[in-house]
Scaffold this motif. Sequence first.
Motif, PDB file in Angstrom:
ATOM      1  N   ILE A  56      -0.912  -1.868  11.378  1.00 47.75           N
ATOM      2  CA  ILE A  56       0.224  -1.253  10.685  1.00 47.75           C
ATOM      3  C   ILE A  56       1.519  -1.965  11.060  1.00 47.75           C
ATOM      4  O   ILE A  56       2.368  -2.242  10.205  1.00 47.75           O
ATOM      5  N   MET A  57       1.691  -2.281  12.344  1.00 54.42           N
ATOM      6  CA  MET A  57       2.888  -2.999  12.778  1.00 54.42           C
ATOM      7  C   MET A  57       3.022  -4.334  12.050  1.00 54.42           C
ATOM      8  O   MET A  57       4.102  -4.681  11.544  1.00 54.42           O
ATOM      9  N   VAL A  58       1.936  -5.075  11.994  1.00 52.99           N
ATOM     10  CA  VAL A  58       1.976  -6.405  11.377  1.00 52.99           C
ATOM     11  C   VAL A  58       2.280  -6.314   9.889  1.00 52.99           C
ATOM     12  O   VAL A  58       3.096  -7.077   9.358  1.00 52.99           O
ATOM     13  N   ILE A  59       1.651  -5.374   9.198  1.00 50.62           N
ATOM     14  CA  ILE A  59       1.890  -5.258   7.756  1.00 50.62           C
ATOM     15  C   ILE A  59       3.347  -4.906   7.479  1.00 50.62           C
ATOM     16  O   ILE A  59       3.978  -5.479   6.582  1.00 50.62           O
ATOM     17  N   GLN A  60       3.912  -3.962   8.239  1.00 51.56           N
ATOM     18  CA  GLN A  60       5.330  -3.627   8.033  1.00 51.56           C
ATOM     19  C   GLN A  60       6.210  -4.835   8.347  1.00 51.56           C
ATOM     20  O   GLN A  60       7.211  -5.074   7.662  1.00 51.56           O
ATOM     21  N   ALA A  61       5.848  -5.613   9.349  1.00 57.50           N
ATOM     22  CA  ALA A  61       6.644  -6.792   9.716  1.00 57.50           C
ATOM     23  C   ALA A  61       6.744  -7.794   8.568  1.00 57.50           C
ATOM     24  O   ALA A  61       7.734  -8.516   8.451  1.00 57.50           O
ATOM     25  N   TYR A  62       5.726  -7.816   7.709  1.00 65.23           N
ATOM     26  CA  TYR A  62       5.716  -8.756   6.582  1.00 65.23           C
ATOM     27  C   TYR A  62       6.157  -8.101   5.270  1.00 65.23           C
ATOM     28  O   TYR A  62       5.947  -8.658   4.190  1.00 65.23           O
ATOM     29  N   GLY A  63       6.757  -6.913   5.377  1.00 62.53           N
ATOM     30  CA  GLY A  63       7.307  -6.278   4.183  1.00 62.53           C
ATOM     31  C   GLY A  63       6.410  -5.250   3.532  1.00 62.53           C
ATOM     32  O   GLY A  63       6.707  -4.793   2.413  1.00 62.53           O
ATOM     33  N   GLY A  64       5.338  -4.876   4.201  1.00 61.77           N
ATOM     34  CA  GLY A  64       4.426  -3.901   3.621  1.00 61.77           C
ATOM     35  C   GLY A  64       5.002  -2.496   3.583  1.00 61.77           C
ATOM     36  O   GLY A  64       5.763  -2.099   4.467  1.00 61.77           O
ATOM     37  N   LYS A  65       4.615  -1.750   2.554  1.00 59.66           N
ATOM     38  CA  LYS A  65       5.050  -0.374   2.382  1.00 59.66           C
ATOM     39  C   LYS A  65       3.864   0.492   1.961  1.00 59.66           C
ATOM     40  O   LYS A  65       2.826  -0.018   1.536  1.00 59.66           O
ATOM     41  N   PHE A  66       4.065   1.795   2.089  1.00 60.61           N
ATOM     42  CA  PHE A  66       3.077   2.727   1.551  1.00 60.61           C
ATOM     43  C   PHE A  66       3.126   2.675   0.026  1.00 60.61           C
ATOM     44  O   PHE A  66       4.051   2.097  -0.567  1.00 60.61           O
ATOM     45  N   SER A  67       2.159   3.323  -0.611  1.00 62.44           N
ATOM     46  CA  SER A  67       2.112   3.332  -2.071  1.00 62.44           C
ATOM     47  C   SER A  67       3.359   3.960  -2.681  1.00 62.44           C
ATOM     48  O   SER A  67       3.726   3.641  -3.813  1.00 62.44           O
ATOM     49  N   ASP A  68       4.040   4.851  -1.931  1.00 59.25           N
ATOM     50  CA  ASP A  68       5.248   5.487  -2.443  1.00 59.25           C
ATOM     51  C   ASP A  68       6.525   4.720  -2.114  1.00 59.25           C
ATOM     52  O   ASP A  68       7.634   5.176  -2.382  1.00 59.25           O
ATOM     53  N   GLY A  69       6.379   3.531  -1.520  1.00 57.35           N
ATOM     54  CA  GLY A  69       7.528   2.683  -1.227  1.00 57.35           C
ATOM     55  C   GLY A  69       8.146   2.890   0.139  1.00 57.35           C
ATOM     56  O   GLY A  69       9.071   2.171   0.513  1.00 57.35           O
ATOM     57  N   LYS A  70       7.661   3.863   0.902  1.00 59.25           N
ATOM     58  CA  LYS A  70       8.198   4.122   2.235  1.00 59.25           C
ATOM     59  C   LYS A  70       7.497   3.237   3.267  1.00 59.25           C
ATOM     60  O   LYS A  70       6.463   2.636   2.995  1.00 59.25           O
TER      61      LYS A  70
END
Length: 215
Positions: free
Chosen positions: A152-166
């Motif tokens: 989860i940390m890595v995905i957020q670091a590369y701009g990842g978001k939940f399906s609702d954009g958060k």
Amino acid sequence: MFEPSERMKRLYELLSQIPPEYDAARQMLEAEKPGEEELAWLAIQLTEDTFDDETENRNDLYCKIALLLEHGLNPNTILDAGTTEADNVMMNLKFVYGADVGASVMRLLLEQGGDPNLNVEGWTPLSWIDADLGMKPIIKDVELSRNFVQCIMVIQAYGGKFSDGKVPFAMHKGYSSAMLKEFKRFDYFFGKGQNDKCLLHIFNKATGEIVADYI
């Protein structure tokens, strides 16, 4: 439903050996030139081999995926798209058993063109992982929960978001999401008691300072 050919099954056998037969697999990859779906199938199968505590399989995964990337693996290929069996290698990394490996492979895939917001039947990679994070069996299993949190940390670091954009982590002042690419610098602890509204907190291993809260 995708059905692998006998040659892909043979490639899978070569890479599933302990230790993997890299030279033979590389020669076969160069000779056969597998297609996009074939490489995606191989990546998914090799990832699924790490869903238990077999240390050898787990530690070899990074090199296996790197080899497939060298020969054309597209991290964004969705196998069996449009069906209930739709699958993608990044989605599978959440179940890698053990710390560091899953997140290292996730970072590799994102560095090589993986989409941190890839839509697989309405779910992004973060949504896919987050759906199981709060389950008691995962929270109690330190190796599995650490892999979940690191991915989860890595995905957020590369701009990842939940399906609702958060996004999952609210970063503290002075810290940015990009810092989470270096996930080995950080650790976490789950929220303590009713007064702690956060599922978990991320802290800097060197200083002990909390850098992010899971919101």
